[in-house]
Design an enzyme around this catalytic site. Sequence first.
Site, short mmCIF file in Angstrom:
data_model
loop_
_atom_site.label_atom_id
_atom_site.label_comp_id
_atom_site.label_asym_id
_atom_site.label_seq_id
_atom_site.Cartn_x
_atom_site.Cartn_y
_atom_site.Cartn_z
N TYR A 140 141.58 48.94 136.98
CA TYR A 140 141.09 47.91 136.07
C TYR A 140 140.31 46.80 136.80
CZ TYR A 140 141.05 44.17 132.64
OH TYR A 140 140.66 43.18 131.80
N ASP B 145 143.35 51.43 127.64
CA ASP B 145 142.91 50.86 126.37
C ASP B 145 141.67 49.98 126.57
OD1 ASP B 145 145.53 49.59 127.54
OD2 ASP B 145 144.32 47.92 126.84
N LYS C 123 152.09 53.33 125.99
CA LYS C 123 151.78 52.08 125.28
C LYS C 123 150.51 52.26 124.46
CE LYS C 123 150.28 47.36 126.12
NZ LYS C 123 149.47 46.58 127.06
#
Lengths: 530, 260
Positions: free
Chosen positions: A269, A304, A376
């Site tokens: 990320y 996500d 998640k």
Amino acid sequence: MNMNSPGRLRLNLDPDIIAACHDSAQVIAEKVWKELEGLSTVAVERAVARLFGIDGVDPAGLPLPNVVVDSLSRSGGLEDGVAIHLAKACLETGGEPQDVAEAIAGGRLDFASIPERPRHEVEAKARELARRAVERILSRRREREELIARLGQSRQPWLYVIVATGNIYEDVIQARMAASQGADIIAVIRSTGQSLMDYVPYGPTTEGYGGTYATQENFRLMRKALDEESEKLGRYIRLVNYCSGLCMPEIATMGAFERLDVMLNDAMYGILFRDINMERTLIDQRFSRMINGLSGIIINTGEDNYLTTVDAFHHGPQVLASEFINLHFARMAGIPDEQIGLGHAFQIDPWLESSLLYEIAMALLVRQCFPNCPVKYMPPTVHKDGNIFFAHALDTMYNLVACLTGQSIHLVGMLTEAVHTPFLHDRFLSIQSAKYVREASRGLSDNLSLVPGELIEKRAQSLLLSAKQVLERVKDIGLFAAIEEGIFAGVKRDRHGGRGREGVFKKSARYFNPFEELLSGKQSRGFLTE
Amino acid sequence: MTVDGANPAAEKRQLPRGKILPYGDRHGDGMVQVSFTLELPDGPEAEEAGRQVMKLMGLTDPQIVASEPLGPSFTFFVGYGKLLRPVDLDNLKVAKLPWEKLDPETINKMVRERLGRPIVVVGAATGTDAHTIGLDAILNYKGYAGDHGLEAYSAFRVVNMGSQVDNRDLVARARELRADAILVSQVVTQRNVHISNLTNLVELLEAEGLRDDVVLVCGGPRLSHALAVELGYDAGFGPGTKPSEVASYLAQEVLKRKGV
């Protein structure tokens, strides 16, 4: 932990393709680590200082872990790692690492002037300090296990909401309220920009931009409030913060000390979305994950986020590929699957025909590829534009997919997404909808099965096959080159560019990090069962 | 009760031209719906306080249709009321931005077709300013509030110099890169230090003969377009600015200057 499952609603997937994905991802992660084994970072060393108990700030407000590492860097000893120098200083002065740090900050002690000692003596002292840190972390872990055994916890999916006022005391009020309304997990959103700060702020904070600074004191204040709420409500409420940015390993340490339960921790990320140097992030994520693993913290990866920057319909394979890679990086750092909360999201354009079927296909696919992971699931955000009524309808559909496909951690969407950080009643309305859907749809997946060869199954099979191809390509060229090519989220980064690169250094032949020895790979699992 | 379309009361309330009221299900009914939370436990007192809130908003006949306790000390209300003071359309003042908001595809396409290369943008938080939040929100891929930063556009080549950049270094970098635009972020506001930093940059660019070659833009929580123009900048962006707004401006302004 009882993992949620999609019941009888199962996709027919080729186990050989899944196995091939795992094989490629494992090779990718191993290759990266072989290249980086000889390097460490200032953030890893500051985390070691924190693990040794060093905390607080100097008169100018600079955190003592930074003071220690900067001082060692100036005196030329950083390449050996901070552990042996601190151990040596403790032996010399008879004090604790905190005393040493304070003496250095006060100018009363200098690493360079401490005489040499036999190597085995210094290593033994470093190991002793490390064992104390490990015991401190394990005692917090046992505390969590006891609380869950005594108070119980919700059945999955666990409802996860965010608080983000910027003021920790205001966050506490909002978090208590959310828990009493039915939230199982509270995440304190971090102030914008903290990920690029090369130090961790200190003490309680009351001002932030779009969130609240992650400090150890803020962690403690929120943990205390949620413990009180847990007792009152008779179920354990989990706390989340961000283990990302330039201080990943330090924040992992703080989270371990203050009994956080979940930490956002993604291997890539920072590289993709914060332009942090690749080597820095990949080294930092490994050490931070070793600490997360030890502390029993569930990590959440950030796939996500890819879907907020690229089209979710077309980038499914890259998301799945990234999940395999994140899983293997985490396993390499000693985290068991039960603590690896891979992330994905409901972000396909809602006006695309059959979009709901594509969402179900992706959600089931992720669930089935990683059956032991507490996956998640993130709500729609991209296609919310301020029409709060439509956003609420969209969230309700998302809630249904989350429950139907057996997701473990269910981040509750907000109708006011893209307008402001959630108001007290936004959270109430969203939790109400999620709770309604969760209870109303109990058992639904046991009553349904998929028609073979129809859209949902075909879509999932094709995503899996494409993910396998992406992983093979990354395996062939290596992860560094793959990121340079822009394979993930369409973002290209240069291996030698990005922020925090100056904080990466080559370990000397004398380098020693007792935590590497105690926690790496299989040893950590053996250690935990001792 | 009256039959639809035959409501004499509504006929009578026909508004004069140029006047407008919110529309519920009848012309001129003025119906609005509101929702809000009060820091009071649910009960008759909270409901009455809720109605008072709506009266203070200028609503007639306030009705609370739902009140939900949010824990022990907060209550959430949904209410309806009538707003019967009309808006005068003839006296509306609509602020027009000196540029048009475009979507990312349009920006990328027009720069590709008309300029044939990306617009080079150099950004920095200058002087003592260590805050890169605003700058990063505008430049970084991730962007802000779901709106991607300039890095996400093929129309821009972005060089983000980060924080605490000396004005002289910024000017040197802009010259080296032959930048089309310079973006300066200023957050720190003690003793108006942001003002002197900003004017100093303009002076430096003028001294180097570069001022006319670049589109000069500043942004920050205490800045506005009007102030920026006053300080010698081409444009200024205040709080809440989205990257796509800056992108729209830069694309239009640079293409206009290049005469393409």
